[in-house]
Each structure stands twice: as structure tokens, then as C-alpha cells.
Design an enzyme around this catalytic site. Structure first.
Site, PDB file in Angstrom:
ATOM      1  N   LYS A  35      -9.811   3.476 -19.720  1.00 30.52           N
ATOM      2  CA  LYS A  35     -10.156   3.864 -21.095  1.00 30.52           C
ATOM      3  C   LYS A  35      -8.912   3.828 -21.995  1.00 30.52           C
ATOM      4  O   LYS A  35      -8.321   2.780 -22.134  1.00 30.52           O
ATOM      5  CB  LYS A  35     -10.828   5.244 -21.074  1.00 30.52           C
ATOM      6  CG  LYS A  35     -11.843   5.426 -19.933  1.00 30.52           C
ATOM      7  CD  LYS A  35     -13.108   4.594 -20.097  1.00 30.52           C
ATOM      8  CE  LYS A  35     -13.992   4.568 -18.857  1.00 30.52           C
ATOM      9  NZ  LYS A  35     -14.390   5.853 -18.311  1.00 30.52           N
ATOM     10  N   ARG A  56       0.828  -1.214   0.000  1.00 27.84           N
ATOM     11  CA  ARG A  56       0.000   0.000   0.000  1.00 27.84           C
ATOM     12  C   ARG A  56       0.861   1.262   0.000  1.00 27.84           C
ATOM     13  O   ARG A  56       0.406   2.343  -0.352  1.00 27.84           O
ATOM     14  CB  ARG A  56      -0.971  -0.031   1.206  1.00 27.84           C
ATOM     15  CG  ARG A  56      -1.994   1.075   1.224  1.00 27.84           C
ATOM     16  CD  ARG A  56      -3.233   0.739   2.058  1.00 27.84           C
ATOM     17  NE  ARG A  56      -2.958   0.025   3.275  1.00 27.84           N
ATOM     18  CZ  ARG A  56      -2.364   0.556   4.359  1.00 27.84           C
ATOM     19  NH1 ARG A  56      -2.034   1.832   4.358  1.00 27.84           N
ATOM     20  NH2 ARG A  56      -2.144  -0.165   5.421  1.00 27.84           N
ATOM     21  N   TYR A  76     -18.493  13.565 -16.505  1.00 29.95           N
ATOM     22  CA  TYR A  76     -18.866  12.186 -16.219  1.00 29.95           C
ATOM     23  C   TYR A  76     -19.853  12.178 -15.052  1.00 29.95           C
ATOM     24  O   TYR A  76     -19.618  12.870 -14.039  1.00 29.95           O
ATOM     25  CB  TYR A  76     -17.576  11.435 -15.856  1.00 29.95           C
ATOM     26  CG  TYR A  76     -17.707   9.955 -15.758  1.00 29.95           C
ATOM     27  CD1 TYR A  76     -17.938   9.185 -16.895  1.00 29.95           C
ATOM     28  CD2 TYR A  76     -17.576   9.307 -14.538  1.00 29.95           C
ATOM     29  CE1 TYR A  76     -18.036   7.812 -16.800  1.00 29.95           C
ATOM     30  CE2 TYR A  76     -17.672   7.932 -14.442  1.00 29.95           C
ATOM     31  CZ  TYR A  76     -17.907   7.189 -15.573  1.00 29.95           C
ATOM     32  OH  TYR A  76     -17.997   5.827 -15.478  1.00 29.95           O
ATOM     33  N   ASP A  84      -9.917  16.393 -15.839  1.00 33.41           N
ATOM     34  CA  ASP A  84     -10.109  14.967 -16.107  1.00 33.41           C
ATOM     35  C   ASP A  84      -9.873  14.793 -17.607  1.00 33.41           C
ATOM     36  O   ASP A  84     -10.709  15.161 -18.428  1.00 33.41           O
ATOM     37  CB  ASP A  84     -11.531  14.549 -15.701  1.00 33.41           C
ATOM     38  CG  ASP A  84     -11.807  13.067 -15.975  1.00 33.41           C
ATOM     39  OD1 ASP A  84     -11.100  12.453 -16.807  1.00 33.41           O
ATOM     40  OD2 ASP A  84     -12.750  12.524 -15.365  1.00 33.41           O
TER      41      ASP A  84
HETATM   42  C1  LIG Z   1     -14.797   6.349 -17.020  1.00 33.29           C
HETATM   43  C2  LIG Z   1     -14.575   7.731 -16.586  1.00 33.29           C
HETATM   44  C3  LIG Z   1     -14.346   8.040 -15.229  1.00 33.29           C
HETATM   45  C4  LIG Z   1     -14.389   6.990 -14.142  1.00 33.29           C
HETATM   46  O1  LIG Z   1     -13.391   6.036 -14.301  1.00 33.29           O
HETATM   47  P1  LIG Z   1     -13.527   4.546 -13.724  1.00 33.29           P
HETATM   48  O2  LIG Z   1     -12.238   3.927 -14.143  1.00 33.29           O
HETATM   49  O3  LIG Z   1     -14.757   3.915 -14.343  1.00 33.29           O
HETATM   50  O4  LIG Z   1     -13.655   4.673 -12.258  1.00 33.29           O
HETATM   51  C5  LIG Z   1     -14.107   9.358 -14.887  1.00 33.29           C
HETATM   52  N1  LIG Z   1     -14.079  10.331 -15.831  1.00 33.29           N
HETATM   53  C6  LIG Z   1     -14.312  10.068 -17.128  1.00 33.29           C
HETATM   54  C7  LIG Z   1     -14.289  11.186 -18.116  1.00 33.29           C
HETATM   55  C8  LIG Z   1     -14.565   8.770 -17.563  1.00 33.29           C
HETATM   56  O5  LIG Z   1     -14.820   8.517 -18.862  1.00 33.29           O
END
Ligand SMILES: *Cc1c(COP(=O)(O)O)cnc(C)c1O
Length: 400
Positions: free
Chosen positions: A211, A58, A112, A186
Site C-alpha cells: 500500500k 533466505r 482487514y 497494523d
Molecule cells: C492489504 C492489507 C493487509 C494485507 O497485505 P497484503 O500485502 O495484501 O498481504 C493487511 N492489513 C491491512 C490493513 C491491509 O490493508
């Protein structure tokens, strides 16, 4: 020759061997929750921070470190910390801003869905207030920033979901900094291949590594990249204490995915531009939202802000006169492109935002935000462009 009895050898045999000379050329999966030292004094020095080293998973792990090093470099940050999901990364980024009861977070209206949920449902009960603003409209953004109480944090997605509006990261950061807010971008939709927000003024970048970074739809992870080294220590502490750490196996998968990020993105962006151009010529399609199209409202901004002359791999488009039933018929008719709730993979993927990210909005709220009932989001993969276009064509024919 066994040094211990069989029952003991099965437990300890083969461990703790020196790895050099002949280091593995790729970082192995260090599936070890702890680290041993030949001298206790050395472990003591590591615990005391006088010496670099690993003590407990951790606190850090070599497989994760390797991924953190490459992800910090890709976004031009001073450091990066990986997390078990994009949401865990967003949570850590917000904690890093030391939000307190009474603080306001200015959030872009089109983010999101879970990001708003995190702020409202997790930070809300702790006294944090969310204010929404359109980050592509600088006059509106400035007004929202200057409203009392001044926001502590400005959080946005430079490529918005699902309409692919482009926020001017430089201007947003300048305006936010002028009121003392920390800027979190983000950058999931763009990936560091297409956009580098830290270079344009953002303080913190977050990615869902689920992603584009991993790119194969087989892992969930996230990362926070910080511009200033001073923030890195605090971020590491948050990771240690909250404990939403990435598993070394998943870190390995993401690192493996990152190796082909440039190749995948190059193909995906090229495919996306071709698909966007083709879709915009189809009589059955009312609108195509893709920053690479000359008619996109922020095409000029996107052309200078995005890197390598690319515009990303995600678009959305509206089926003319379409409603939920028509979109579902279209999506059911697709044979190659898969209807799934993710994006950024090597596979082309479609999603119906009114069913998923904007499900909780009323049709009127969606309409006001420009999200029509016929809207489809498309994340373009690396397949051959002819096959992608042929699939779209035959599925559009099915609803015609
Ligand atoms: C998918 C996504 C998230 C969240 O990510 P996870 O890996 O599903 O927790 C946050 N912001 C954006 C723009 C996303 O496409």
C-alpha cells in the site's frame, strides 16, 4: 582475454568483481542467492555468527537490508524484517508472540478481513482462540482484556477499515500491557508518515508494504518493525525458517517508493481533507468518515495522535439512500478514480466494502457495525484536486 573456454565464461564471466572504489549511490538489486568469501575461515565465522555477513538469500540480502534499515527508522523501531506480503508479515508477527494452544488473541472488530481469516483458519486449528473487541471503546476493550483466559496478544489497526475509527494507541497499549498482552498495530492505513505506534506504546508494527510504502500499485510486500532489539533475533529466525522472504527486485521497488513517501503522503493527505470537506457538503452524501473532519467522533484524538497535522489519505462515505446498485452505478461512472481492491497508491482508488472486505458479513451484521449498503471507501491519490472533485461530481450526478 578469456580465462576459460566460452562455455565456462558464459557461466562465470564478470562475477565477483570488487565494487569499491566508486560504490553505487543506491543499493543495487542483489539478485544473488548465495555469497562467496575468499577465505573459507571467513564464511565459517559468518555461519557461526562471530562475524556479520551474508551467506544465503533466505538469511539476508543487502537489497533487503537497505529497505529494512529505512523502514525500522521510519517507525522508530530497533529493527525491521521485510516479508513477501502484508499477510506474511502479520503471520510472522503472530508467530513472534509465541502463541500456543489455548492462547487467546484479542482482535479489533474492524480489521482487514484476511487478518481474522489468518487467526481463525491458520492459528485456530492449532488451538488459538480469537476474541473480538471494539478498540475505540475503552470500557469495552478493558472488559474484553480482563476476560479469562487473559489474551496473549492485542492486534488492531489504529485507523480502522472501512469506517476510519481512530484507536488511542497509547491507551490501548497501556490497557493491554496491564494484562500482559503484546500489542501489534497494523499501521498500513496510516503509514509511518501519519502515525508511529511504537512511540505510543505498541510493541510490534506491521505494514502491508503493498500500500502506501510502495505507493505505485506494482509490488506486494510486508514488514514487521519491532521496538525491542531482543525480539529482532527471533523475528529473523522466523523469516529464515518460514521462508516468506521478499524478492530483491520487489525490495528495490518498495525502497524506491519509500523515497517519495513524504511527498506523496503530504499531497494525498491534503487532497483527502479537501475531498472529505467537499463530500460532506454534497446533498447526495449521507456520511463522510474521515478523521480530519471536525465532526468525526475521534477528531480530537486524531489531531494529537496523528503526525504533521495530517489525517491520512483514506476515507469512506455513504451515498444517501444508496444500495449496491446505486454504488455500482457511481463506481462505473467514475472516469479518473479507479475501482480496485487496494489502497495507498498515487492513483485515487475506490472500493465497495460490502463486496470485498465485509462480503462474508450479513447485511444485518454490517448494519450493526455501521457499514451501510451505500458505503464507498476512497483512497485519495496525488492527482490534481480539481480533477478528483470533478470526477466525483460527475459520477454522483450519474446516480442522482
Ligand atoms: C492489504 C492489507 C493487509 C494485507 O497485505 P497484503 O500485502 O495484501 O498481504 C493487511 N492489513 C491491512 C490493513 C491491509 O490493508
Amino acid at each position: 582475454m578469456a580465462a576459460y573456454s566460452f562455455d565456462t565464461e558464459v557461466v562465470h564471466g564478470g562475477e565477483g568483481l570488487p565494487v569499491s572504489p566508486g560504490l553505487p549511490s543506491l543499493t543495487p538489486i542483489y539478485a544473488s542467492s548465495t555469497y562467496r568469501y575468499s577465505q573459507m575461515s571467513e564464511m565459517d565465522a559468518v555461519f557461526g555468527g562471530e562475524q556479520q555477513g551474508y551467506v544465503y538469500q533466505r538469511y539476508g540480502n543487502p537489497t533487503l537490508t537497505a529497505l529494512e534499515v529505512v523502514l525500522a527508522r521510519l517507525d522508530n523501531g530497533s529493527d525491521a524484517v521485510v516479508f513477501s506480503s502484508g499477510m506474511a508479515a502479520l503471520h510472522a508477527a503472530l508467530l513472534l508472540c509465541e502463541l500456543q494452544a489455548g492462547d487467546t488473541v484479542l482482535l479489533a472488530r474492524s480489521t482487514y478481513g484476511a487478518t481474522l481469516g489468518l487467526l481463525n483458519q491458520i492459528f485456530g486449528p492449532l488451538g488459538v482462540v480469537v476474541r473480538l473487541a471494539d478498540f475505540s471503546d475503552h470500557a469495552a476493550l478493558e472488559a474484553a482484556l480482563q476476560q479469562q483466559p487473559l489474551p496473549r496478544v492485542a492486534l488492531f489497526e489504529p485507523l480502522s477499515n472501512p469506517l476510519l475509527q481512530v484507536a488511542d494507541v497509547y491507551t490501548v497499549s497501556k490497557l493491554a500491557h496491564s494484562v500482559g498482552a503484546t500489542v501489534i498495530a497494523d499501521n498500513t492505513f496510516a503509514s509511518p508518515y501519519v502515525l508511529q505506534p511504537l512511540d505510543l506504546g505498541a510493541d510490534i508494527v506491521v505494514h502491508s508494504a503493498t500500500k502506501f510504502l510502495s505507493g505505485h500499485g506494482d509490488v506486494t510486500g510486508g514488514v514487521v518493525v519491532v521496538k525491542d532489539a531482543e525480539r529482532a533475533t527471533a523475528l529473523r529466525t522466523i523469516s529464515k525458517l518460514v521462508g516468506a522472504i521478499l524478492s530483491p527486485f520487489d525490495a528495490h521497488l518498495i525502497h524506491r517508493g519509500v523515497k517519495t513517501l513524504a511527498l506523496r503522503m503530504e499531497r494525498q493527505c491534503q487532497n483527502a481533507l479537501a475531498v472529505a470537506r467537499w463530500l460532506s457538503q454534497q446533498p447526495a452524501i449521507a456520511v463522510v468518515n474521515y478523521p480530519g473532519l471536525a465532526g468525526h467522533p475521534q477528531h480530537a484524538l486524531a489531531s494529537v495522535q496523528l503526525c504533521r497535522g495530517q489525517f491520512g489519505a483514506i476515507m469512506s462515505f455513504e451515498v444517501k439512500g444508496g444500495d449496491k446498485a446505486a454504488v455500482f452505478r457511481f463506481m462505473d461512472a467514475l472516469k479518473l478514480i479507479i475501482p480496485v481492491t487496494t489502497l495507498g497508491d498515487v492513483y485515487s482508488e475506490v472500493l465497495y466494502p460490502p463486496m470485498s472486505s465485509h462480503r462474508d458479513w450479513s447485511p444485518k451484521q454490517r448494519q450493526q457495525a455501521g457499514i451501510g449498503e451505500g458505503l464507498v471507501r476512497l483512497s485519495v491519490g496525488i492527482e490534481h484536486i480539481d480533477d478528483i472533485l470533478a470526477d466525483l461530481k460527475q459520477a454522483l450526478a450519474a446516480i442522482g
